[in-house]
Design an enzyme around this catalytic site. Structure first.
Site, PDB file in Angstrom:
ATOM      1  N   ASP A   1      -8.111  19.342 -13.694  1.00 14.40           N
ATOM      2  CA  ASP A   1      -8.478  17.993 -14.110  1.00 14.40           C
ATOM      3  C   ASP A   1      -8.231  17.933 -15.619  1.00 14.40           C
ATOM      4  O   ASP A   1      -8.957  18.549 -16.401  1.00 14.40           O
ATOM      5  CB  ASP A   1      -9.945  17.734 -13.751  1.00 14.40           C
ATOM      6  CG  ASP A   1     -10.407  16.322 -14.112  1.00 14.40           C
ATOM      7  OD1 ASP A   1      -9.822  15.719 -15.035  1.00 14.40           O
ATOM      8  OD2 ASP A   1     -11.369  15.841 -13.487  1.00 14.40           O
TER       9      ASP A   1
ATOM     10  N   ARG B   1       0.850  -1.206   0.000  1.00 17.90           N
ATOM     11  CA  ARG B   1       0.000   0.000   0.000  1.00 17.90           C
ATOM     12  C   ARG B   1       0.881   1.250   0.000  1.00 17.90           C
ATOM     13  O   ARG B   1       0.620   2.218  -0.696  1.00 17.90           O
ATOM     14  CB  ARG B   1      -0.949   0.021   1.206  1.00 17.90           C
ATOM     15  CG  ARG B   1      -1.596   1.391   1.413  1.00 17.90           C
ATOM     16  CD  ARG B   1      -2.791   1.412   2.351  1.00 17.90           C
ATOM     17  NE  ARG B   1      -2.696   0.495   3.457  1.00 17.90           N
ATOM     18  CZ  ARG B   1      -1.944   0.683   4.557  1.00 17.90           C
ATOM     19  NH1 ARG B   1      -1.235   1.778   4.716  1.00 17.90           N
ATOM     20  NH2 ARG B   1      -1.906  -0.233   5.499  1.00 17.90           N
TER      21      ARG B   1
ATOM     22  N   LYS C   1      -9.866   6.990 -18.545  1.00 14.89           N
ATOM     23  CA  LYS C   1     -10.252   7.519 -19.850  1.00 14.89           C
ATOM     24  C   LYS C   1      -9.073   7.400 -20.824  1.00 14.89           C
ATOM     25  O   LYS C   1      -8.637   6.301 -21.098  1.00 14.89           O
ATOM     26  CB  LYS C   1     -10.760   8.953 -19.684  1.00 14.89           C
ATOM     27  CG  LYS C   1     -11.704   9.147 -18.477  1.00 14.89           C
ATOM     28  CD  LYS C   1     -13.033   8.417 -18.610  1.00 14.89           C
ATOM     29  CE  LYS C   1     -13.812   8.353 -17.307  1.00 14.89           C
ATOM     30  NZ  LYS C   1     -14.011   9.599 -16.596  1.00 14.89           N
TER      31      LYS C   1
ATOM     32  N   TYR D   1     -16.874  17.496 -13.903  1.00 16.23           N
ATOM     33  CA  TYR D   1     -17.344  16.121 -13.839  1.00 16.23           C
ATOM     34  C   TYR D   1     -18.342  15.958 -12.683  1.00 16.23           C
ATOM     35  O   TYR D   1     -18.095  16.450 -11.573  1.00 16.23           O
ATOM     36  CB  TYR D   1     -16.128  15.202 -13.650  1.00 16.23           C
ATOM     37  CG  TYR D   1     -16.474  13.755 -13.515  1.00 16.23           C
ATOM     38  CD1 TYR D   1     -16.957  13.042 -14.609  1.00 16.23           C
ATOM     39  CD2 TYR D   1     -16.336  13.090 -12.297  1.00 16.23           C
ATOM     40  CE1 TYR D   1     -17.288  11.702 -14.484  1.00 16.23           C
ATOM     41  CE2 TYR D   1     -16.663  11.753 -12.177  1.00 16.23           C
ATOM     42  CZ  TYR D   1     -17.137  11.065 -13.274  1.00 16.23           C
ATOM     43  OH  TYR D   1     -17.463   9.740 -13.153  1.00 16.23           O
TER      44      TYR D   1
HETATM   45  C1  LIG Z   1     -14.334   9.995 -15.274  1.00 14.24           C
HETATM   46  C2  LIG Z   1     -13.859  11.309 -14.789  1.00 14.24           C
HETATM   47  C3  LIG Z   1     -13.492  11.515 -13.444  1.00 14.24           C
HETATM   48  C4  LIG Z   1     -13.651  10.452 -12.388  1.00 14.24           C
HETATM   49  O1  LIG Z   1     -12.808   9.389 -12.601  1.00 14.24           O
HETATM   50  P1  LIG Z   1     -13.144   7.873 -12.154  1.00 14.24           P
HETATM   51  O2  LIG Z   1     -11.917   7.152 -12.623  1.00 14.24           O
HETATM   52  O3  LIG Z   1     -14.401   7.459 -12.836  1.00 14.24           O
HETATM   53  O4  LIG Z   1     -13.280   7.890 -10.670  1.00 14.24           O
HETATM   54  C5  LIG Z   1     -13.015  12.763 -13.080  1.00 14.24           C
HETATM   55  N1  LIG Z   1     -12.916  13.757 -13.985  1.00 14.24           N
HETATM   56  C6  LIG Z   1     -13.269  13.599 -15.268  1.00 14.24           C
HETATM   57  C7  LIG Z   1     -13.134  14.746 -16.209  1.00 14.24           C
HETATM   58  C8  LIG Z   1     -13.744  12.376 -15.719  1.00 14.24           C
HETATM   59  O5  LIG Z   1     -14.114  12.237 -17.004  1.00 14.24           O
END
Ligand SMILES: *Cc1c(COP(=O)(O)O)cnc(C)c1O
Length: 388
Positions: free
Chosen positions: A174, A50, A199, A102
């Site tokens: 982000d 961890r 993604k 998001y």
């Molecule tokens: C999908 C997404 C998240 C969250 O990520 P997870 O891996 O689903 O927890 C955060 N920001 C954006 C822009 C996203 O598309």
């Protein structure tokens, strides 16, 4: 070697030396939870998985390099990365967040971080001065996304970073939608970059993961502590898969952009389409900012169909190659209806006020051949227009 390696090279090599024992060229998956110590209390690099894991360490070094940062931290999801970052705050601290982020980030800030005594104000991040005006003396974190989901609005990262730096507020971007292949927020002045590696970075729709990267040694020390203390870490196998995926990120992204640009141009001319939102199009209100801040318009296109929800339903159920599904950034094309799917939890009046109407459809353009994708869109658009 004199010059700095470029993105394509870093994606394949950063953090990755052949294994010193066997010479394995690809980083092995180290599943062991514990690591033998030569002397009590004096572990070598790792002690418990961890706290640190060799496969994860390679991924973290690679992601940091791709974002031109110095320190990387991998998490079990993008939301786990966000949760860990929010734990750098204290009760009474305030967050200013873009109003088109998001949905999971909005939920985390408005319905979970409040229990930690953290308050959030949302503001339109397309206007840097309005964003700056929302900063308060107790604001410790500014949170933006660019491009946003699903409206593909941009925030001027450098302009916002100048305001936050002046006020001693940490800026997180982000960067999930652009990916490090198209945009590097740290070079534009951000303090920390967040990714949902689920993604584009993994890119194959088979891992949920997240990451934070920074150049700030103090923040990195705190994140290292919190990553271990909160424990929202990814498995070594998931780290391996993300590492495998990220090697092709630059080439995938190049093709995503080429195909999306071509489809966006054609969609803009189609009579069934009222509006196309794509930062790479000249008609995008922030196209000039996209040109200075990004190296391509990305792989996501949002379209407004004439005929509202009935047309959108006919369109989405007629598609063949575009699967009707949430998420984005994979090799396969996906289509979704924000008002009925990803953004359904936002009340209708609020949704429409920010521009998420019933005719809005989001496309994640995959790596299939552009001719097949266009043929698919065209036949589904003709069904969208047909009266029922
Ligand atoms: C999908 C997404 C998240 C969250 O990520 P997870 O891996 O689903 O927890 C955060 N920001 C954006 C822009 C996203 O598309």
């Amino acid at each position: 070697m004199s010059s700095q390696p470029l993105l394509e090279t870093l994606a394949i090599h950063a953090g990755q030396e052949p294994d010193p024992v066997h010479g394995a060229v690809m980083p092995p998956i180290t599943l062991s939870t514990t690591f033998a110590q030569p002397e009590p209390g004096k572990p070598l690099r790792f002690d418990y998985s961890r706290s640190g894991n060799p496969t994860r360490a390679v991924l973290e070094a690679c992601l940091a390099a791709l974002e031109r940062a110095s320190f990387g931290f991998a998490f079990a999801s993008g939301c786990a990365a966000a949760t860990t970052l929010l734990h750098t705050l204290r009760p009474g601290d305030h967050v200013v967040c873009g109003d088109d982020v998001y949905g999971g980030t909005y939920r985390l800030l408005q319905h979970a971080a409040t229990a930690l005594g953290i308050r959030t104000t949302t503001v339109d991040a397309t206007d840097p001065a309005a964003f700056a005006a929302a900063l308060r003396p107790e604001t410790k974190l500014a949170w933006i996304e660019s491009p946003t989901n699903p409206l593909l609005k941009l925030a001027d990262v450098a302009a916002i970073a100048r305001y936050t730096a002046e006020r001693g507020v940490r800026l997180v971007v982000d960067n999930t939608f652009a990916s490090p292949a198209l945009q590097n927020p740290i070079e534009l002045g951000a303090d920390v970059v967040l990714h949902s590696t689920t993604k584009y970075i993994n890119g194959h729709s088979d891992v949920v993961g997240g990451a934070l990267v920074t150049r700030d040694p103090q923040l990195a020390e705190r994140l290292r502590f919190l990553q271990n203390a909160l424990g929202a870490v990814p498995s070594p196998f998931d780290c391996y898969l993300v590492l495998r995926g990220v090697k092709t990120l630059p080439v995938r992204m190049q093709r995503h952009v080429e195909t999306a640009s071509e489809l966006a141009r054609r969609l803009e001319e189609h009579p069934a389409v009222e509006r196309v939102l794509y930062p790479g199009l000249r008609s995008h209100p922030q196209h000039e900012l996209a040109r200075t801040q990004m190296r391509g318009g990305g792989g996501i296109i949002s379209i407004v169909l004439r005929g509202g929800e009935p047309a959108a339903r006919r369109f989405l159920t007629s598609l063949r190659w575009f699967a009707l599904a949430e998420s984005l950034g994979g090799v396969e094309s996906l289509a979704e209806h924000p008002a009925l799917m990803t953004h359904a939890s936002i009340p209708k009046d609020k949704r429409e006020a920010i521009g998420i109407g019933d005719g809005l459809v989001r496309l994640s353009v995959g790596l299939e051949h552009v001719h097949d994708l266009w043929a698919d869109l065209e036949q589904a658009l003709s069904k969208a227009r047909a009266e029922t």
